[in-house]
Design a protein around this motif. Structure first.
Motif, PDB file in Angstrom:
ATOM      1  N   ASP A 166       0.702   9.092  -0.341  1.00 36.30           N
ATOM      2  CA  ASP A 166      -0.313   8.977  -1.383  1.00 36.30           C
ATOM      3  C   ASP A 166      -0.303  10.215  -2.276  1.00 36.30           C
ATOM      4  OD1 ASP A 166      -2.966   7.658  -2.329  1.00 36.30           O
ATOM      5  OD2 ASP A 166      -3.504   9.734  -1.925  1.00 36.30           O
TER       6      ASP A 166
ATOM      7  N   LYS B  42      -4.272   6.160   3.501  1.00 34.58           N
ATOM      8  CA  LYS B  42      -5.049   5.035   2.993  1.00 34.58           C
ATOM      9  C   LYS B  42      -4.449   3.703   3.440  1.00 34.58           C
ATOM     10  CE  LYS B  42      -6.626   7.692  -0.992  1.00 34.58           C
ATOM     11  NZ  LYS B  42      -6.520   7.907  -2.458  1.00 34.58           N
TER      12      LYS B  42
ATOM     13  N   ARG C 237     -11.230   8.910   6.726  1.00 39.02           N
ATOM     14  CA  ARG C 237     -11.748  10.049   5.961  1.00 39.02           C
ATOM     15  C   ARG C 237     -11.480  11.368   6.678  1.00 39.02           C
ATOM     16  NH1 ARG C 237     -16.000   6.303   4.888  1.00 39.02           N
ATOM     17  NH2 ARG C 237     -17.196   7.092   6.654  1.00 39.02           N
TER      18      ARG C 237
ATOM     19  N   ASP D  45      -3.278  12.754  -1.767  1.00 40.83           N
ATOM     20  CA  ASP D  45      -3.243  13.395  -0.452  1.00 40.83           C
ATOM     21  C   ASP D  45      -2.099  14.393  -0.351  1.00 40.83           C
ATOM     22  OD1 ASP D  45      -4.202  13.763   2.214  1.00 40.83           O
ATOM     23  OD2 ASP D  45      -2.551  12.522   2.949  1.00 40.83           O
TER      24      ASP D  45
ATOM     25  N   THR E  78      -5.136   3.247   7.137  1.00 41.44           N
ATOM     26  CA  THR E  78      -6.530   2.854   7.378  1.00 41.44           C
ATOM     27  C   THR E  78      -6.734   1.376   7.085  1.00 41.44           C
ATOM     28  OG1 THR E  78      -7.281   5.085   6.801  1.00 41.44           O
ATOM     29  CG2 THR E  78      -8.931   3.332   6.779  1.00 41.44           C
TER      30      THR E  78
ATOM     31  N   TYR F 243       0.793  -1.217   0.000  1.00 39.01           N
ATOM     32  CA  TYR F 243       0.000   0.000   0.000  1.00 39.01           C
ATOM     33  C   TYR F 243       0.830   1.274   0.000  1.00 39.01           C
ATOM     34  CZ  TYR F 243      -3.412  -3.432   1.748  1.00 39.01           C
ATOM     35  OH  TYR F 243      -4.215  -4.526   1.917  1.00 39.01           O
TER      36      TYR F 243
END
Length: 232
Positions: A124, A60, A91, A127, A63, A55
Motif C-alpha cells: 500500500d 489493508k 489498525r 503504508d 484485513t 486489493y
C-alpha cells in the motif's frame, strides 16, 4: 563489471514485517476458535490469493481478506464483535512501530557512498511511505518505487528510469519470487537475503546455478558481495 545501481526491497529486507502479519493471523485464529485452525489458515490463504488482483499487497488487503474469510466460514454471521476486532487488528498493524533489521543502517550508508540506491517495494502506497519515513532511511535513496507487482517489466523500467539499465544493477531482497527471479530475467544481479519466515505466496525455488544469483545470510555482507562483482 560496472555496477551503478542497487535496488532494495523493503518489507523483511530492511525492516520487520511478516512477523507482524503472523501475530495478527494468530489473533484471527483465536477469534474464530470454534473452527479448526488448519481450515481457517487454508481458507484465508485462498481468499488472499483470490483478492491480490483486487486489493494488491499490504495490510489493508490482508484485513479485508480476514473479514471475508470470517464471513465465509461463519456463513455470513460471525460471532458478535469479530469484525470489530479484525478492523482493530488491522489498525494496530498500520500503527505498529518500524523496526529495522540488524546491520541495515550501516550497509545502506556504505552502499549509498558508491551506488545509486532505489527502493523497490510492493504494498500500500501510504503504508510503505509511512514505514520508510519512520525508518530514517529515506535520505539514502535516490528513488522510491512502490509498485503493484514485481516482474521482469518492473525491473526493466525501474533500472532504466533510475539507473543505467538492469545489466548494471543489483536487486536484493528476501523474496526469491519477487526480488530474485524477475530481476535476473531483466538482466540484473539478484541477491536473496532470507528472512526467518516467508509469506506462502512468495515462496519459489532459487536459481542457484545462475551466474548472477547470490545468497547472503545478512544484509551486512551485501556491500562486499557487490564490490566483488564490480571488480570482476
Amino acid at each position: 563489471m560496472t555496477i551503478t545501481t542497487v535496488g532494495l526491497d523493503a518489507d523483511d529486507t530492511l525492516w520487520h514485517n511478516e512477523t507482524i502479519f503472523r501475530l495478527t493471523q494468530a489473533r484471527f485464529l483465536d477469534l474464530l476458535g470454534d473452527h479448526d485452525n488448519a481450515l481457517i489458515e487454508a481458507r484465508l490463504a485462498e481468499v488472499e490469493r483470490r483478492n491480490l488482483r483486487l486489493y494488491g499487497y499490504g495490510i489493508k488487503g490482508f484485513t479485508l481478506s480476514m473479514i471475508e474469510t470470517a464471513m465465509e466460514l461463519c456463513e455470513g454471521e460471525p460471532p458478535p464483535g469479530v469484525l470489530r476486532e479484525i478492523l482493530a487488528a488491522g489498525r494496530e498493524m498500520i500503527a505498529h512501530p518500524v523496526e529495522t533489521l540488524p546491520g541495515v543502517d550501516e550497509a545502506l550508508h556504505r552502499l549509498s557512498e558508491q551506488y545509486r540506491l532505489v527502493l523497490v517495494t510492493k504494498g500500500d502506497l501510504l503504508d510503505q511511505e509511512r514505514k520508510l519515513a519512520a525508518s530514517g532511511l529515506g535520505d539514502l535513496f535516490a528513488a522510491v518505487e512502490i509498485v503493484s507487482e514485481k516482474d521482469r517489466g518492473t525491473y526493466d523500467r525501474v533500472f532504466a528510469r533510475h539507473g543505467t539499465g538492469a545489466q548494471e544493477a543489483v536487486m536484493a531482497g528476501n523474496s526469491v519470487k519477487s526480488d530474485v527471479i524477475p530481476a535476473i530475467e531483466a538482466g540484473a544481479f539478484a541477491v536473496h537475503i532470507p528472512y526467518h519466515v516467508t509469506w506462502a505466496h512468495e515462496i519459489a525455488e532459487p536459481p542457484v546455478d545462475h551466474p548472477r544469483f547470490g545468497l547472503l545470510d545478512s544484509i551486512t555482507h551485501l556491500p562486499a558481495w557487490i564490490a566483488e562483482r564490480a571488480q570482476a
